[in-house]
Design an enzyme around this catalytic site. Structure first.
Site, PDB file in Angstrom:
ATOM      1  N   CYS A 182      78.467 -17.663 -53.037  1.00 56.10           N
ATOM      2  CA  CYS A 182      77.129 -17.125 -52.858  1.00 56.10           C
ATOM      3  C   CYS A 182      76.178 -17.782 -53.840  1.00 56.10           C
ATOM      4  O   CYS A 182      76.590 -18.329 -54.859  1.00 56.10           O
ATOM      5  CB  CYS A 182      77.133 -15.630 -53.118  1.00 56.10           C
ATOM      6  SG  CYS A 182      78.236 -14.781 -52.018  1.00 56.10           S
ATOM      7  N   HIS A 242      88.554 -11.010 -49.995  1.00 58.65           N
ATOM      8  CA  HIS A 242      87.653 -10.337 -50.927  1.00 58.65           C
ATOM      9  C   HIS A 242      87.225  -8.943 -50.487  1.00 58.65           C
ATOM     10  O   HIS A 242      86.251  -8.413 -51.027  1.00 58.65           O
ATOM     11  CB  HIS A 242      86.388 -11.190 -51.142  1.00 58.65           C
ATOM     12  CG  HIS A 242      86.663 -12.452 -51.907  1.00 58.65           C
ATOM     13  ND1 HIS A 242      85.975 -13.624 -51.690  1.00 58.65           N
ATOM     14  CD2 HIS A 242      87.546 -12.707 -52.900  1.00 58.65           C
ATOM     15  CE1 HIS A 242      86.429 -14.556 -52.528  1.00 58.65           C
ATOM     16  NE2 HIS A 242      87.378 -14.033 -53.263  1.00 58.65           N
ATOM     17  N   ASP A 254      88.447 -11.637 -58.256  1.00 58.59           N
ATOM     18  CA  ASP A 254      88.593 -13.088 -58.192  1.00 58.59           C
ATOM     19  C   ASP A 254      87.695 -13.766 -59.230  1.00 58.59           C
ATOM     20  O   ASP A 254      88.179 -14.494 -60.096  1.00 58.59           O
ATOM     21  CB  ASP A 254      88.222 -13.542 -56.768  1.00 58.59           C
ATOM     22  CG  ASP A 254      88.631 -14.976 -56.484  1.00 58.59           C
ATOM     23  OD1 ASP A 254      89.335 -15.570 -57.328  1.00 58.59           O
ATOM     24  OD2 ASP A 254      88.252 -15.496 -55.426  1.00 58.59           O
TER      25      ASP A 254
END
Ligand code: ADP
Ligand code: SF4
Length: 691
Positions: free
Chosen positions: A30, A174, A266
């Site tokens: 992102c 995720h 993560d």
């Protein structure tokens, strides 16, 4: 020349119909630009392709309006209107010689659909699992919904191919999408053929993979990003399940991208994890498939990367943050310049771009997010406009970056620092618990400066205005930093006279970082700063044996670190080590043997007995030198001085990332500062009216 030990990193690797030219793989990440800033996004990715990454991917791209994550700004591939933006990125990545990947995401019950307003779809009826706990529930998908989803996904694959992408991802990672939710017993309580047994729960993933392979028809490679561990959560995906999934589906995609848990699990900050922390979950999975495997680990050490490949953990060195901090990381290893790598410090300021819906920024790489709008490049600098000399006073992050960037532009630079070390606040803060990697901000710049024959630096040299004038520089940058306030002024106390101070010793973060310690055994920390400092000092003093009480007007400790995805870890750690937390309370007075507090909601007063207080409130710019120079403005011309500017914390205290960015901006704008400009000094992308 490249060190032969690293040759293995430059072997080509086949991904289905394609060949990646080396093992460096920029995984989807992102960036807070997405659909809103497509040209900026394309240029950011292009720079990475130029820097030698074999594969460069988008962030998650929402495939359909029924699954959007407003207010977060990701890529969109809802319909053909979104294609030009994505095609531009694919084109620019190809220009740089890399393969372009796109991560197709059906967010399902992650997306509150605040833009489209339609009801989100998930495996079951549940409140949406959004970061903002929106009052929105997803509804359980019917078979018809699932058939629709498969069709929308196929259509997105078709668009991705037409936009020019080489690699198309099915996203099951995720806990950020519907496919993950179907796979996990945490979310999937269905009783039809998509729920119950693992075989049933992986049905949607299988179908989407099969659809994608069929639609791609050998024209693009197919990747799958899969969460391989959720054992921290009741009913989460466990090792046996994931081995069974890869056992069944292992040969379907052309490349696997394994991630642990949620995004927070993560992209952990360096305060809470070391390089390669994901290895324990990913190790061994590669043996279950013949397809290449990519995984991340905040890899910046070429030796660790080689070990990952040699030990059969990974085929591709995946990177989001290391590629943000240094888009040219592969090229530097290839050229035998590993010491020039701008190593990620694991601070997650990049993540804060996404969380605050603002274009990505990076502490180490000030050009991140500025590639298109300001034309900055991580490695290339505009040559100097004239044969001029610049004095930079203060070697914190702002001064170091300014001196280095000016040096790279070709200016003669003298950097002076009053203390015995380079680094300013970073040198001090890197000694706080968990922040050791932050010293890389200093190491990188000191290393670069040592290679620049036109940049000299002097330690233990406190500069005064008369001296600065006497040396006859064309320009002076004042980067003298800031000091923590001792009077409690910040957000709660906006004036010094509202906080009474008694006889109790009051310390500031500067005192503690300089080695002073609270008197007595019990200390109250008043945190009205809300970033890492209050929590880090609490952790440090507690480890040294103090009884620590942390008081904050926020409801969470270190509240802003929600944006760096570590607030839950900081809060948890402080509870675990026995720091007494008083949230939603302000310290209103420091007495002789106690502090008075006030509830931020009710005004109800309280008191806490203690021996010392530490005020983590706000900082004052150390702008004395700047003022002294301004006072002598009438004689600047006599000394050949053309400009004096203050940068970094000396102008206004902010993050280290902001100080580095100011240093770069100073160097970029030396000959034409935009501080007083009427026009917006960077390019924007403004949506055209559709009538
Ligand atoms: P920033 O984040 O803006 O870079 P820092 O506080 O990290 O600010 O760094 C400022 C640096 O400037 C410190 O290392 C400090 O020792 C140094 N400094 C402050 N005043 C002077 C001065 N008059 N001469 C030389 N160095 C100075
Ligand atoms: Fe690394 Fe921090 Fe840059 Fe993110 S902002 S890439 S964590 S240095």
């Amino acid at each position: 020349m490249r060190d032969p030990r690293y040759d293995v990193l430059f072997e080509p690797v086949r991904i289905g119909p394609l060949v990646a030219k080396n093992r460096f793989f920029q995984v989807p990440h992102c960036n807070g630009m997405g659909y809103r800033d497509p040209a900026a996004h394309a240029e950011m990715r292009a720079v990475k392709a130029e820097g030698g990454w074999a594969v460069v991917c988008t962030e998650q791209a929402e495939i359909h309006y029924t699954s959007e994550v407003t207010p977060f700004i990701e890529a969109r591939i809802w319909d053909d209107c979104d294609m030009p933006a994505l095609a531009l990125m694919a084109e620019r990545v190809h220009d740089g010689g890399a393969l372009a990947g796109i991560e197709l995401a059906y967010n399902g019950m992650n997306g509150p659909n605040l833009h489209s307003r339609v009801v989100p779809l998930g495996p079951v009826n549940l409140p949406v699992a959004s970061f903002t706990a929106d009052p929105v529930q997803a509804r359980a998908m019917t078979r018809r919904d699932i058939a629709n989803l498969r069709r929308w996904h196929r259509q997105a694959v078709d668009r991705a191919l037409r936009a020019g992408f080489d690699l198309v991802y099915v996203y099951a990672g995720h806990a950020l999408g519907g496919v993950h939710h179907f796979l996990s017993r945490r979310y999937n309580l269905r009783t039809d053929e998509y729920g119950g047994s693992l075989h049933n729960r992986m049905r949607l993933l299988r179908e989407l993979l099969e659809d994608t392979v069929e639609e791609a028809a050998g024209r693009a490679a197919v990747g799958c990003r899969l969460t391989v561990e959720e054992s921290g959560h009741a009913h989460g995906i466990d090792r046996a399940e994931i081995e069974a999934v890869i056992g069944e589906l292992g040969e379907l995609p052309d490349v696997w991208d394994f991630v642990p848990g949620t995004w927070e699990d993560d992209s952990v900050t360096s305060r809470f994890s070391a390089e390669a922390h994901q290895e324990e979950w990913v190790r061994g999975l590669k043996a279950l498939t013949s397809k290449p495997v990519v995984g991340v680990g905040r890899f910046t050490s070429p030796d660790t990367m080689v070990r990952m490949v040699r030990q059969g953990v990974l085929d591709f060195i995946g990177a989001a943050r290391p590629s943000i901090a240094d888009p040219f990381l592969p090229q530097k290893i290839e050229q035998g310049r590993a010491e020039d790598i701008r190593e990620c410090i694991g601070c997650n300021i990049c993540v804060s771009g996404d969380f605050t819906m603002s274009p990505i920024r990076c502490t180490q790489n000030p050009s991140m997010g500025e590639e298109w709008r300001r034309g900055w490049h991580p490695e290339r600098y505009r040559p100097r406009h004239a044969d001029e000399r610049v004095l930079v006073v203060g070697a914190g992050p702002a001064g170091l970056e300014a001196a280095m960037s000016l040096g790279k532009r070709g200016y003669e630079v003298v950097l002076v620092e009053k203390s015995r070390v380079l680094g300013g606040r970073v040198a001090a803060e890197a000694r706080l618990p968990g922040l050791a990697e932050w010293i890389r901000v200093v190491d990188y710049r000191a290393g670069q400066i040592s290679q620049l024959h036109n940049v000299e630096h002097y330690l233990e040299s406190e500069m005064t205005a008369p001296e600065a004038l006497a040396y006859r520089f064309d320009h002076i940058a004042v980067a003298t930093g800031s000091v923590w306030r001792r009077d409690g002024v910040a957000r709660w106390h906006t004036r010094p006279d509202t906080m009474a101070l008694g006889a109790m010793p009051v310390l500031t973060p500067d005192d503690i970082m300089a080695g002073r310690r609270p008197e007595g055994g019990r200390v109250v920390i008043f945190d009205d700063d809300h970033y890492y400092m209050g929590g880090a000092l609490a952790e440090m003093l507690r480890a040294e044996g103090y009884e620590v009480v942390l008081v904050t007007p926020e409801t969470l400790v270190s509240a802003w670190t929600v944006n760096t995805m570590e607030q839950h870890r900081i809060h948890g750690r402080l509870i675990e080590i026995g720091v007494e937390l008083h949230t939603s309370r302000a310290v209103v007075a420091v007495g002789d043997s106690d502090v008075s507090t006030q509830c931020t909601y009710t005004g109800q007063s309280g008191r806490i007995d203690c021996d010392s207080a530490v005020l983590v409130t706000s900082r004052l710019p150390d702008d004395g030198l700047h003022q002294d120079l301004l006072d002598r403005a009438a004689v600047w011309a006599d000394h050949g001085l053309r400009s004096v500017r203050t940068i970094g914390d000396a102008l206004a205290p902010a993050t280290i990332a902001a100080a580095v960015w100011e240093g770069r901006r100073y160097a970029e704008e030396l000959e034409a500062p935009t501080d007083d400009s009427d026009a917006t000094p960077y390019r924007r992308e403004v949506t055209a009216l559709a009538r």
